[in-house]
Design an enzyme around this catalytic site. Structure first.
Site, PDB file in Angstrom:
ATOM      1  N   ASP A 148     -11.420  30.751  91.115  1.00 24.72           N
ATOM      2  CA  ASP A 148     -12.672  31.140  90.493  1.00 24.72           C
ATOM      3  C   ASP A 148     -13.011  32.597  90.822  1.00 24.72           C
ATOM      4  O   ASP A 148     -12.918  32.879  91.878  1.00 24.72           O
ATOM      5  CB  ASP A 148     -13.753  30.168  90.981  1.00 24.72           C
ATOM      6  CG  ASP A 148     -15.095  30.662  90.870  1.00 24.72           C
ATOM      7  OD1 ASP A 148     -15.414  31.112  89.650  1.00 24.72           O
ATOM      8  OD2 ASP A 148     -16.226  30.099  91.588  1.00 24.72           O
ATOM      9  N   ASP A 157     -25.948  23.687  68.970  1.00 23.35           N
ATOM     10  CA  ASP A 157     -26.384  23.132  70.132  1.00 23.35           C
ATOM     11  C   ASP A 157     -25.600  23.328  71.430  1.00 23.35           C
ATOM     12  O   ASP A 157     -26.105  24.015  72.438  1.00 23.35           O
ATOM     13  CB  ASP A 157     -26.753  21.687  69.991  1.00 23.35           C
ATOM     14  CG  ASP A 157     -27.885  21.484  68.917  1.00 23.35           C
ATOM     15  OD1 ASP A 157     -28.976  21.905  69.144  1.00 23.35           O
ATOM     16  OD2 ASP A 157     -27.577  20.537  68.103  1.00 23.35           O
ATOM     17  N   ASP A 174     -20.186  23.326  82.758  1.00 21.70           N
ATOM     18  CA  ASP A 174     -19.310  24.105  82.261  1.00 21.70           C
ATOM     19  C   ASP A 174     -17.865  23.366  82.780  1.00 21.70           C
ATOM     20  O   ASP A 174     -16.640  24.251  82.603  1.00 21.70           O
ATOM     21  CB  ASP A 174     -19.299  25.594  82.832  1.00 21.70           C
ATOM     22  CG  ASP A 174     -19.511  25.768  84.396  1.00 21.70           C
ATOM     23  OD1 ASP A 174     -20.028  24.791  84.978  1.00 21.70           O
ATOM     24  OD2 ASP A 174     -19.140  26.757  85.026  1.00 21.70           O
ATOM     25  N   HIS A 186     -21.033  30.204  94.462  1.00 22.53           N
ATOM     26  CA  HIS A 186     -19.609  30.958  93.995  1.00 22.53           C
ATOM     27  C   HIS A 186     -19.451  31.848  95.202  1.00 22.53           C
ATOM     28  O   HIS A 186     -20.226  32.627  95.595  1.00 22.53           O
ATOM     29  CB  HIS A 186     -19.657  31.711  92.562  1.00 22.53           C
ATOM     30  CG  HIS A 186     -19.818  30.759  91.617  1.00 22.53           C
ATOM     31  ND1 HIS A 186     -18.966  29.931  90.992  1.00 22.53           N
ATOM     32  CD2 HIS A 186     -20.830  30.357  90.695  1.00 22.53           C
ATOM     33  CE1 HIS A 186     -19.194  29.217  90.129  1.00 22.53           C
ATOM     34  NE2 HIS A 186     -20.312  29.446  90.077  1.00 22.53           N
TER      35      HIS A 186
END
Ligand SMILES: [Zn+2]
Ligand SMILES: [Zn+2]
Length: 556
Positions: free
Chosen positions: A193, A48, A75, A368
């Site tokens: 990031d 899952d 996440d 982002h």
């Protein structure tokens, strides 16, 4: 080397998409930044979700002081319910982030024992040798923070997920001033990031979608079904506001959509004017010319609201010709097939479908930073060391190259992958250290049991619980079952009542198929997933075993 040092230990999200997690350790104190999950790739049948392997944290449990969260995306927070019972550690996050975490912990019956500490942008908390200031950043959900962490060897900045949105929907700008302040003071290391490093230019503001959405809302001849990530609170606010300005009311469908809207509204983070909402039970009969429905399921997850609506199997609404469906989300790589199949179903119903890459003008913008924003951040912070975060290796590599090009990093740029520590020493050095245990853990969310590794998982399933392969022959055109389903098993059910259970299992399969709409029957991925879920539930109830279930559909 004498004197204090700080070691950064990536436990997830470097060299892979999702399950972000980074530990920072100094002496006998350790904090963890984020604890995210990853959705499994297609080939991991029966799994899952996927979470980071936290063996290293378990081994060093006595040093672990806190999990600090940057924002409420899966996440970054999704692994918490699966690791908390082992680690029992306080969690720090903003009000909205913690509200989402609380909901998850409640579902896993872990809320009572959890220690949650609310923090706000602009404030500082001290945890052991770490002094953490939360810096407000803009992104696709609300209350996101970067972390500026004063450590015994210098300041370390972790951006979390961000873009630099000059006109945010909630009016709370990216805190450029704080980043500049740290830049002036001097920053030892920046962890940033990398998600959108392949995109040149600037990521458009969240507001960029309004013009096109308003056009679509006004032009829509019948009802509008709008689908976005349920955590995209800005986008949801825009839809609620737009609906009002074009004279439509809003309804909400899909569990995650309803939950997140309730949470955000409860915290006063979402403005929903009185009298603007259609109750779920009234959606079906409400004047479709005056209706917008917010639905979850942009990635065509098999059981999501939108997937069900697309095949006319949702109890709250049906789509007709000239209804409008807007998919306001990125098509996540790996999901293309399922999403396009869902879109095909919509077009078959003669629905007007709008999706990214479909027709012109943006109906979705990313959360982002693109290249120019990354450059701005590097210039503002001018760190000594730089470590790209969040991305597959090519993305990390490209942000390293971009940083090189900008020339704002005075020391070294490190390309780390999950499990590879980097130690910052008191003399200002930075050194890569021996890898620590790290990797992926597959979780079967029904069992809450973690499974070390997909191979081990399969072997254990096979050795303890066996394998069950239901074989169903469906006529491609009529959607009818041609022959009674076959069930092939190995290592499952040697006992006397085994035959009876298998006979009943056939009935379960037949019932699942019977209760599916004709379109679902033609969509193998949906039908397989439904059979897997129903059969898993049935077999587990009858035998307390969890065999590996691999439905096979034969087209005849
Ligand atoms: Zn995010
Ligand atoms: Zn993220």
């Amino acid at each position: 080397m004498n004197g204090p040092s700080v070691t950064a230990i990536p436990l997830g999200g470097l060299g892979e998409f999702g399950m972000n997690m980074l530990a920072l350790r100094s002496g006998d104190d350790m904090i963890v930044i984020d604890a995210g999950l990853m959705f499994p790739e297609q080939e991991l049948l029966g799994v899952d979700i996927v979470i980071p392997d936290v063996t290293y944290l378990k081994q060093n449990k006595r040093m672990l002081r806190a999990i600090v969260l940057t924002h409420a995306h899966e996440d970054h927070i999704g692994a918490i319910p699966y690791i908390l019972s082992d680690l029992d550690v306080p969690i720090y996050g903003t009000q909205f982030t913690l509200a989402i975490v609380r909901k998850k912990l409640e579902e896993h019956a872990l809320l009572d024992s959890a220690r949650l500490h609310e923090v706000a942008a602009g404030t500082t908390t001290t945890i052991g040798p770490f002094q953490i200031e939360y810096l407000h950043v803009t992104h696709s959900t609300i209350e996101c923070v970067a972390l500026a962490i004063r450590t015994p060897v210098g300041v370390i900045i972790h951006t979390g997920d961000y873009k630099i949105d000059p006109t945010p929907v909630d009016g709370k700008p990216f805190d450029l001033h704080a980043f500049a302040r740290y830049g002036q003071e001097g920053v030892l290391a920046l962890f940033a990031d990398s998600t959108n490093v392949e995109r040149p230019g600037f990521t458009p503001s969240e507001r960029a979608v309004v013009v096109r959405l308003e056009e679509l809302f006004r032009a829509a001849p019948e009802k509008v079904v709008f689908s976005c990530f349920s955590s995209s609170i800005h986008r949801i606010q825009q839809v609620i506001d737009l609906a009002r300005s074009v004279g439509r009311k809003v309804g909400f469908v899909g569990r995650s959509m309803v939950d997140n809207i309730e949470i955000a509204h409860g915290l006063g983070k979402l403005r929903i004017p009185d009298g603007s909402v259609v109750r779920p039970q009234d959606i079906r009969t409400f004047d479709s010319k005056r209706l917008v429905v917010l639905a979850s399921g942009t990635q065509a997850e098999p059981m999501s609201a939108l997937s069900r609506i697309a095949v006319d199997n949702h109890r709250l609404l049906s789509l007709n010709a000239n209804d409008t469906v807007i998919l306001s989300a990125r098509i996540i790589p790996g999901n293309e097939k399922a999403i396009f199949r869902m879109i095909d179903h919509l077009f078959r119903r003669r629905v007007l479908v709008y999706y990214e890459g479909g027709r012109s003008a943006p109906i979705h913008v990313s959360g982002h930073a693109s290249q120019e924003e990354m450059k701005i951040l590097l210039q503002l912070i001018r760190p000594k060391y730089f470590v790209p975060l969040h991305g597959e290796y090519r993305q990390l590599f490209q942000q390293a190259a971009l940083a090189e090009q900008v020339g704002a990093v005075s020391g070294q740029i490190f390309l780390l992958e999950t499990g590879q520590p980097l130690e910052f020493t008191s003399d200002g050095g930075a050194y890569q250290r021996e890898p620590v245990p790290a990797g992926r853990v597959m979780v079967d969310s029904g069992s809450l049991e973690e499974i070390e590794d997909v191979v081990i998982r399969d072997r254990r399933h096979l050795s303890e619980d066996g394998v069950v392969v239901p074989i169903i022959a469906i006529d491609k055109h009529s959607g009818k079952i041609e022959i009674s389903p076959e069930i092939v098993t190995r290592g499952f059910l040697p006992s006397d009542d085994g035959q009876q259970i298998l006979t009943d299992a056939r009935e379960v399969i037949l019932r699942t198929i019977e209760q599916s709409s004709p379109e679902e029957k033609m969509d193998w991925s949906v039908i397989k997933e439904k059979i897997r879920v129903d059969l898993k539930r049935y077999l587990n109830k009858q035998t307390s075993k969890r065999p590996l279930i691999l439905p096979v559909i034969l087209e005849v």
